[in-house]
Design an enzyme around this catalytic site. Structure first.
Site, PDB file in Angstrom:
ATOM      1  N   CYS A 161       7.904  -0.160  -1.632  1.00  0.00           N
ATOM      2  CA  CYS A 161       7.173  -0.134  -0.363  1.00  0.00           C
ATOM      3  C   CYS A 161       7.562   1.174   0.325  1.00  0.00           C
ATOM      4  CB  CYS A 161       7.459  -1.371   0.495  1.00  0.00           C
ATOM      5  SG  CYS A 161       9.159  -1.598   1.033  1.00  0.00           S
ATOM      6  N   GLY A 162       7.260   1.314   1.613  1.00  0.00           N
ATOM      7  CA  GLY A 162       7.555   2.580   2.278  1.00  0.00           C
ATOM      8  C   GLY A 162       9.034   2.912   2.249  1.00  0.00           C
ATOM      9  N   HIS A 172       0.824  -1.219   0.000  1.00  0.00           N
ATOM     10  CA  HIS A 172       0.000   0.000   0.000  1.00  0.00           C
ATOM     11  C   HIS A 172       0.856   1.267   0.000  1.00  0.00           C
ATOM     12  CE1 HIS A 172       0.939  -1.087   4.105  1.00  0.00           C
ATOM     13  NE2 HIS A 172       0.710   0.163   4.479  1.00  0.00           N
ATOM     14  N   HIS A 207      28.411  -3.669 -10.206  1.00  0.00           N
ATOM     15  CA  HIS A 207      29.169  -4.565  -9.328  1.00  0.00           C
ATOM     16  C   HIS A 207      28.386  -5.816  -8.938  1.00  0.00           C
ATOM     17  CE1 HIS A 207      32.325  -1.468  -7.725  1.00  0.00           C
ATOM     18  NE2 HIS A 207      31.952  -1.185  -8.965  1.00  0.00           N
ATOM     19  N   ARG A 216      36.647  -9.403 -11.356  1.00  0.00           N
ATOM     20  CA  ARG A 216      36.452  -9.436  -9.895  1.00  0.00           C
ATOM     21  C   ARG A 216      34.967  -9.407  -9.535  1.00  0.00           C
ATOM     22  NH1 ARG A 216      37.458  -4.188 -11.130  1.00  0.00           N
ATOM     23  NH2 ARG A 216      36.548  -2.518  -9.864  1.00  0.00           N
ATOM     24  N   GLY A 230      11.504   0.505   1.050  1.00  0.00           N
ATOM     25  CA  GLY A 230      12.257  -0.339   0.099  1.00  0.00           C
ATOM     26  C   GLY A 230      13.003  -1.453   0.816  1.00  0.00           C
TER      27      GLY A 230
HETATM   28  C1  RB5 Z   1       4.395  -0.268   5.759  1.00  0.00           C
HETATM   29  O1  RB5 Z   1       3.991   0.548   6.805  1.00  0.00           O
HETATM   30  C2  RB5 Z   1       5.911  -0.377   5.722  1.00  0.00           C
HETATM   31  O2  RB5 Z   1       6.355  -1.092   6.837  1.00  0.00           O
HETATM   32  C3  RB5 Z   1       6.371  -1.026   4.450  1.00  0.00           C
HETATM   33  O3  RB5 Z   1       5.890  -0.320   3.352  1.00  0.00           O
HETATM   34  C4  RB5 Z   1       7.866  -1.102   4.248  1.00  0.00           C
HETATM   35  O4  RB5 Z   1       8.478   0.128   4.464  1.00  0.00           O
HETATM   36  C5  RB5 Z   1       8.539  -2.188   4.967  1.00  0.00           C
HETATM   37  O5  RB5 Z   1       9.764  -2.355   4.930  1.00  0.00           O
END
Ligand code: RB5
Length: 152
Positions: free
Chosen positions: A67-68, A12, A100, A135, A70
């Site tokens: 996500c919030g 979300h 890399h 490498r 990453g």
């Molecule tokens: C959601 O609140 C948040 O925890 C999620 O998007 C993310 O950042 C998790 O690592």
């Protein structure tokens, strides 16, 4: 590379950025396979991250997760065999993770990056090739060897 499929997904917190990145990728000439989520209802990031990572590994392709932070999605994705997920937050990390680490999954933090920054990182990440230097090949091979030992 143009006209290549990119597998994308978010929770979300990453949903709005995902929609924006999807348009951006289409403008750049990529095809998107959107694994979800498809609205802003609270959604647990491990679920989409696992689906996207499995698809990237299966197709030997590339993916983008949002996500919030990453972070959570990168943690999940890196549990899937064949995945080298990188939480990139600027130009340097985007380039480095490709040159890399030969990263195949880009994780973006929608609560950290402005959409324009995320797009810039995405474009750089997609257009940067693995260096193929000895490498780095050796180190990526070592990652695979570790995977073979722990992923049964
Ligand atoms: C959601 O609140 C948040 O925890 C999620 O998007 C993310 O950042 C998790 O690592």
């Amino acid at each position: 590379m143009k006209n290549k499929k990119i597998i994308i997904g978010s929770d979300h917190a990453g949903f709005e950025l995902k929609e924006d990145i999807k348009k951006f990728l289409t403008q750049l000439g990529y095809d998107c396979e959107d694994i979800g989520v498809f609205n802003k209802e609270p959604a647990d990031y491990p679920k989409t991250a696992f689906k996207v990572a499995k698809e990237v590994a299966k197709t030997d392709g590339k993916g983008i997760l949002m996500c919030g932070s990453g972070l959570g999605e990168a943690i999940v994705a890196n549990k899937v065999k064949g995945i080298r997920a990188a939480n990139c937050f600027n130009e340097y990390t985007a380039i480095n993770s490709r040159e890399h680490n030969n990263s195949n999954l880009l994780c973006l933090g929608a609560r950290i990056l402005k959409n324009d920054e995320a797009k810039k990182i995405t474009k750089i990440w997609l257009s940067t090739n693995f260096s193929n230097e000895e490498r780095h090949k050796r180190r990526v091979k070592q990652i695979k060897e570790i995977e073979e030992k722990i992923c049964r």
